[in-house]
Each structure stands twice: as structure tokens, then as C-alpha cells.
Design a protein around this motif. Structure first.
Motif, short mmCIF file in Angstrom:
data_model
loop_
_atom_site.label_atom_id
_atom_site.label_comp_id
_atom_site.label_asym_id
_atom_site.label_seq_id
_atom_site.Cartn_x
_atom_site.Cartn_y
_atom_site.Cartn_z
N ASP B 259 -28.32 7.68 16.71
CA ASP B 259 -27.69 8.46 15.60
C ASP B 259 -28.59 7.93 14.36
O ASP B 259 -29.02 8.98 13.55
N ARG B 261 -31.37 6.62 14.07
CA ARG B 261 -32.87 7.29 14.19
C ARG B 261 -32.97 8.52 13.86
O ARG B 261 -34.30 9.17 13.46
N ALA B 262 -32.02 9.39 14.17
CA ALA B 262 -32.02 10.75 13.78
C ALA B 262 -31.84 11.28 12.37
O ALA B 262 -32.37 12.23 11.94
N LYS B 264 -32.55 11.78 8.65
CA LYS B 264 -34.10 11.71 8.30
C LYS B 264 -34.45 10.79 7.11
O LYS B 264 -35.60 10.33 6.96
#
Lengths: 368, 322
Positions: B259, B261-262, B264
Motif C-alpha cells: 500500500d 508503495r502505491a 504517489k
């Protein structure tokens, strides 16, 4: 020099701390001699034979008596007709049938036409040949003895006479063979394995990064195995003289000098192997497969070199053990002087010089 | 003259034409650049310095050590140790350096005392001559001096190996992963010993895969895939990090990594022990913002703290760019 002695001391510690190896190394020659001396023997004793004696006269009875009293034969059966011969081999599993011609004594005394037929079981050609030759020796010596006493013009049949080893005793053949094998095993195999161990355990890395000349590291490895092979040489000689009754017919001094030369050749061989391999296992395999097998098979220890196909005869020329065994036989068994082994000395010295040059050239002063 | 000077050192274990690489000094190709910028490793170590080569297994640490200890030859580049060339004057180098290979390399079947005596003689010296140098270390293993090396514990073995490497008072000491496989207490003791040796004026080149040991060195070189990422003091490397670093924890750590790494605004995210370390792209993004995002996607017990970067953070950050 102090460094060198310290290295040698360390090598001895390695050997003595490794109880299994030292036990094997010291017991190995003993085991080999006993194995070859008593178990794996090419001598044939107590062969079971049958007799077909249609003439049954004084002479044949005397010969049968001689055969029966020799340690090589036991007479198991007396047959009366040639048709029974087949049964002797197939049913009774005897090794040989001695067939006398009829009117043996008469024929022998007057026409010289007496015949003894030695029928053997050809399915085992080695045994067959050996016992046939034992029997013909016994018969011939009996006849020869008779002809001297009775002055009867016996016809002496051609016979095989084995010089130096009239009874074809195996010990005369295998003692030099065992010497060649053991010395090679200890010198070449153990030296190469112990150097490979330094590489495998990483200690070679530390030793290289030190002021010690690499050649010292290597040479120090050879000293303990040199000493060990001297111990083994002594064991073998003492055992063969006192246990197996193989005397040192020639000069003991030259026998030892010749053995030292052979030891030097094998130590150089061990050094060469060690500079080519990095692990103990590979060193073991190379010395086991590439050295041991040819020594056993091709050196003339087990099988005569002359009987081999030409290709293997050629290979046998480059096996140091072959030359060593020939030389030892000349000095130890035949009792010849040092001048008779000059060719062997030249060949072994050349091999030694070539091997030590190659191994010094091949020696790596770095890890790769 | 510096104790160690290395220039453009390059070594590839694969043949040049194979196109594959394993070794040290492979050309760095920074993203976006087409031409190779530099080839080979270059660095130097000053007298009395503890210089650490820090990187993961297979980064080329041992290769570098072996070239410097004259055990293998580099394909290109030059290196001198104590002013002597590693190729031409290797014999001089072998007289004056101490080397402790990564693998325990003493004689297992000899006792502690026998090993030490042997190596003293190898280096033309005696235990008595340089006893002051190894005294502190040797006293710890002395109770076991008649025990065979094979029967020592990992920490004891390392201490014995260090004694053997020190017995001839080397000017430069090469220690290849001396603390690998050694317990935490022994590791600390080991580094304390290195400090003392440094005070005796001995230059030490030490490699380690443990990033936490970097701070114990005077200067370090971070190495990956045979190339240095940076060379500097640990403090300066940390100082150059130049980004905000947070640790993030929640109840579901494995989902959290994906999560994070997702998100932005997050530049990078790596797992460090029991938490995830994240760097963020711009300062407008605050901890509260991240809290909100994580709560919305159902993370519970979220904890976010700002921390100072460690060498490991720097290593991850630098290795990303190469």
C-alpha cells in the motif's frame, strides 16, 4: 631454515593427529602383503586330481606317490577307463587327470616312448596351466633322478624350468609389486591430498600472504611422507624376508638407493597433481584412478606386460612403478648387481627430473 | 605514500567477450546516460585509518581483498599497498601485511598455542616479540590455549585468527568479513580491539555485510555489484541523505508495504526489521496526510515517526540510482 622445520613439524602433527590416516598408512603395507601373500594368490595348492594308470607298474606307482606327497595335489579318484575322464571333470569337479600310457615302465626303459598325458580343465586356464606345469615338473624331476641312479637311457621330455622361482611362488612376484604400489600411494597420493587440503581449508591463502617462499610450503609437505615411506619400505622388507621367506638376494644398499629414487619420482608426481587440483576429493580420484589402476593393471605386478595388447604395452612404459618393479626384481630376487639396473635408473631419473620441473613450473604463487 | 592506493581496479571472472560480469569495477551506466562514465574502483586509505568496505554478499568485497593481498591479479588498474605494487612487488607486500580471510582459515587440528606459534615462525618472529600487540586479545583465549582450533566457538576462532594475523606487527591489516557468523557480544569486542590496533598506528581495511558496523569505521565505501556507490565518512554519508525519512508500522505489515508503495507522494519504501522506512517526494506531504490515506484503506494502529537515516537507508537510496 627455522621456518622450514616449523612447517615440517606442523605436517607431522597433522599426520599424527589424524589417527585413522596414520593407522591406515602404517597398516596398509602389512595388509597388502598378507592379502597378496595368503588370500589373493596365484599359487595353486591341494588341487584335486584323478589318476588313470593302465600299466600300474613300479615306475607309475612311484610317480603317483610323488604327486600324492606334494603339497600341490591330492589324489581323489583312481579311474580305470578313458570314458570316465569326462565324468571326473563334470561330476567330481576335479582339476586334472593324469593319464599314463600302457606298459609305461617297459616303454620308458626300452623305446623311450612312455607318455604321460595331463588333462586339465580349460575353463580356468590360469589354474590349468599352473597345475599342469607343477605336475610335469614333479614327473620330470623324478625321471631325471632315476636316470642318474639306474643309468637307464630315459628319454627326457622337454620341460619348463622356472629360474629364480622354481616353484612359481607368488611372493617373488608380488613383493616388488606391493613395494611399488605402497610407495606410490604414500608419496604421490598423500602428498597431493595434503596440499589440496590446505587449499580447501583456506590455509593456503594465509600461507601465500606471508614471507614464506611458496616452494618451502610445498617441499615441507614431502618430508613427512618421505619419512613414512621409509618406514613402510622397512616394514615391507622385514615382512617379506621373515614372514614370506623372500630373501634380499642382491645388495640391500642398492635396493634402498633405488627405492629412494622411486620415492623421489612419486613425490614429484604428487606435487604435480597438487598444483593441478584444488580439492582433496579430486586429488584422491586422480591418484586413485589415474595412478593406482594402471600400477595394479599395467605395471606387470598382476599380469605380464608381454601379454598385453601393444597399446597398453606402450602405456606401461610411462608408468614409473613398472620400471621400479623390474629393477627390484633384478636386485632383490635375481641378486644382480647395480650395473644391471642402469636402464631402470636412467628412466626413473629422467621421469623424476621431468616431473619436478613440471610441478615447479606449474606451481601457483597466487590463488588462480 | 598512503598505505593503500587503488586506481581504476577492474576484474571480471567471466571472459571479456561473454558479456557477463562477476567481479569488481564494472562500468557504471547511470540512467539516461549512454556512454559508460567510469571503469574500475579507485580509493585510498590513510595511515592509521579503519576503512570499511560495506556491501551485501557477492558485491565484490572478497575479490578486492584478494587483489590487494596479491592473491589474484586484476585485469586492469593499479594498486599499491605500503607503496609496493601488488603485481610486481608482491613479495614485499606479503612480508608486511596481515590477512584474515572470510572463512576461518587456521589449522583445525592444531591447538590455539600451536597455531599461534606456527604463524609466528612463518612470519620470522616469536610470540614474545610482539606480545604487547596481541596481549588484550590473547588473554581472552589463553584459558583455551591447549584446545584444538576446531573446538573453539565462532568468536574465539575469530580472536585467534586475529592474533595470528597480528603476530608479526603488520603495517596494514586486511580483515575480510571478520564478524560474519559471530555473536553480537563478540562482534562488539572485536571492534573494540580494532580501535586499539588503530591507536597502535596499524591501518585496517575491513569488510562487512552488516550496515550497523559502518559507524565504527573512520571512512567507508559502500559497494554493490562490484562498484562503489559512495566513499566518505559515515557521518557525511548520512548527512548527504537529504530526504525526510519516516518509519511506518501498522497491524498488517505485509499489506502495508504494498500500500505504501502505491502512494504517489512516497518515493521509496523498504522493510527494516519491524518497520517500513519510507522517503517522500515533497515536504508538503505530512505525516497526518499519510495517516489519513492509510486509515481510509483500512489500516489499524498506524504509527508514523520521523527518524534520522542510517547507513542502510543511504545504501538503499544510493543503490536505487545505480
Amino acid at each position: 631454515m627455522k621456518q622450514f622445520m616449523s612447517f615440517v613439524r606442523k605436517e607431522f602433527l597433522h599426520i599424527f593427529r589424524d589417527r585413522t590416516t596414520i593407522a591406515i598408512l602404517l597398516v596398509l603395507p602389512l595388509l597388502n602383503l598378507i592379502l597378496f601373500g595368503y588370500a589373493i594368490t596365484t599359487e595353486v595348492k591341494n588341487s584335486k586330481i584323478a589318476i588313470l594308470d593302465p600299466s600300474n607298474d613300479a615306475l607309475t606307482r612311484a610317480i603317483i606317490d610323488k604327486l600324492a606327497h606334494s603339497e600341490y595335489f591330492t589324489i581323489n579318484k583312481i579311474i580305470h577307463h578313458p570314458s570316465e575322464i569326462d565324468e571326473v571333470f563334470k561330476k567330481d569337479r576335479l582339476n586334472m587327470v593324469v593319464v599314463f600310457s600302457s606298459n609305461f615302465y617297459e616303454e620308458a626303459a626300452h623305446t623311450g616312448n612312455a607318455q604321460v598325458e595331463l588333462i586339465t580343465d580349460g575353463t580356468d586356464p590360469n589354474t590349468a596351466r599352473v597345475i599342469a606345469s607343477y605336475a610335469s615338473n614333479i614327473i620330470a624331476s623324478h625321471l631325471a633322478g632315476l636316470s642318474k641312479i639306474e643309468k637307464i637311457p630315459f628319454q627326457i621330455n622337454p620341460q619348463v624350468k622356472l629360474l629364480y622361482n622354481p616353484q612359481m611362488r607368488g611372493a617373488y612376484n608380488f613383493v616388488p609389486g606391493v613395494m611399488g604400489m605402497i610407495l606410490m600411494l604414500i608419496c604421490a597420493m598423500m602428498t597431493s591430498i595434503s596440499i589440496a587440503r590446505e587449499k580447501e581449508f583456506g590455509t593456503m591463502e594465509i600461507l601465500l600472504v606471508s614471507p614464506v617462499k611458496p616452494i618451502f610450503i610445498i617441499l615441507s609437505k614431502t618430508i613427512p611422507y618421505f619419512v613414512l615411506s621409509l618406514v613402510n619400505l622397512t616394514t615391507i622388507l622385514v615382512l617379506s624376508v621373515f614372514l614370506l621367506g623372500v630373501p634380499v638376494a642382491g645388495s640391500l644398499f642398492w635396493l634402498i638407493v633405488f627405492s629412494l629414487l622411486y620415492i623421489f619420482v612419486n613425490l614429484s608426481l604428487g606435487l604435480l597433481i597438487s598444483s593441478l587440483v584444488d580439492s582433496q576429493l579430486v586429488a584422491l580420484l586422480i591418484s586413485g584412478m589415474v595412478l593406482m589402476l594402471p600400477v595394479i593393471m599395467l605395471s606387470g605386478m598382476m599380469f605380464p606386460v608381454e601379454n598385453m595388447p601393444e597399446f597398453f604395452q606402450w602405456i606401461s612404459q610411462i608408468i614409473p612403478a613398472k620400471w621400479y618393479i623390474i629393477g627390484v626384481k633384478k636386485i632383490m630376487i635375481k641378486g644382480l648387481g647395480v650395473s644391471s639396473i642402469i636402464p631402470e635408473i636412467i628412466v626413473l631419473s629422467t621421469m623424476g627430473i621431468l616431473l619436478i620441473t613440471a610441478s615447479l613450473k606449474k606451481f601457483k604463487y597466487r590463488l588462480e | 605514500m598512503l598505505p593503500i592506493e587503488v586506481k581504476n581496479l577492474y576484474k571480471n571472472y567471466f571472459p571479456a567477450k561473454s558479456g557477463k560480469f562477476a567481479g569488481i569495477g564494472n562500468p557504471v551506466q547511470h540512467s539516461g546516460e549512454t556512454a559508460t562514465v567510469e571503469t574500475g574502483l579507485s580509493f585510498s586509505v590513510s595511515k592509521g585509518e579503519i576503512f570499511g568496505i560495506i556491501g551485501p554478499d557477492g558485491a565484490g568485497k572478497t575479490t578486492l581483498f584478494r587483489i590487494l593481498t596479491t592473491l589474484i591479479l586484476a585485469d586492469r588498474g593499479t594498486a599499491t599497498v605500503d607503496g609496493f605494487d601488488v603485481v610486481k612487488e608482491y613479495k614485499e607486500i606479503r612480508k608486511r601485511v596481515g590477512y584474515m580471510p572470510g572463512k576461518f582459515s587456521l589449522y583445525q587440528d592444531l591447538t590455539v598455542q600451536e597455531n599461534l606459534n606456527f604463524f609466528a615462525t612463518v612470519f620470522n618472529t616469536t610470540i614474545a616479540e610482539n606480545y604487547y600487540l596481541i596481549k588484550d586479545i590473547y588473554q581472552q583465549i589463553e584459558p583455551f590455549k591447549n584446545r584444538r582450533a576446531a573446538k573453539l566457538s565462532g568468536g574465539m576462532k575469530q580472536k585467534l585468527a586475529l592474533c595470528c594475523a597480528l603476530i608479526h606487527k603488520p603495517s596494514v591489516l586486511f580483515l575480510d568479513e571478520p564478524t560474519t557468523g559471530v555473536d553480537a557480544v563478540s562482534r562488539k569486542e572485536f571492534w573494540d580491539m580494532l580501535k586499539q590496533l588503530k591507536n597502535q598506528g596499524i591501518t585496517i581495511l575491513v569488510s562487512t555485510p552488516y550496515m550497523d558496523e559502518a559507524n565504527l569505521c573512520d571512512r567507508i565505501a559502500l559497494i554493490q555489484n562490484g562498484q562503489f556507490l559512495t566513499i566518505d565518512t559515515p557521518a557525511k554519508i548520512v548527512g548527504q541523505f537529504g530526504k525526510t525519512l519516516w518509519t511506518v508500522q501498522s497491524d498488517n505489515m505485509s499489506r502495508l508495504l504494498l500500500d505504501l508503495r502505491a502512494v504517489k507522494q512516497i518515493e521509496s519504501c523498504f522493510t527494516f526489521g519491524d518497520s517500513h522506512h519510507v522517503t517522500i517526494l515533497n515536504d508538503q506531504f505530512t505525516k497526518t496526510d499519510l495517516h489519513k490515506i492509510l486509515h481510509e484503506i483500512g489500516h489499524t494502529n498506524v504509527e508514523i515517526n520521523e527518524i534520522n537515516p542510517t547507513i542502510e537507508d543511504c545504501f538503499m537510496e544510493l543503490s536505487k540510482h545505480s
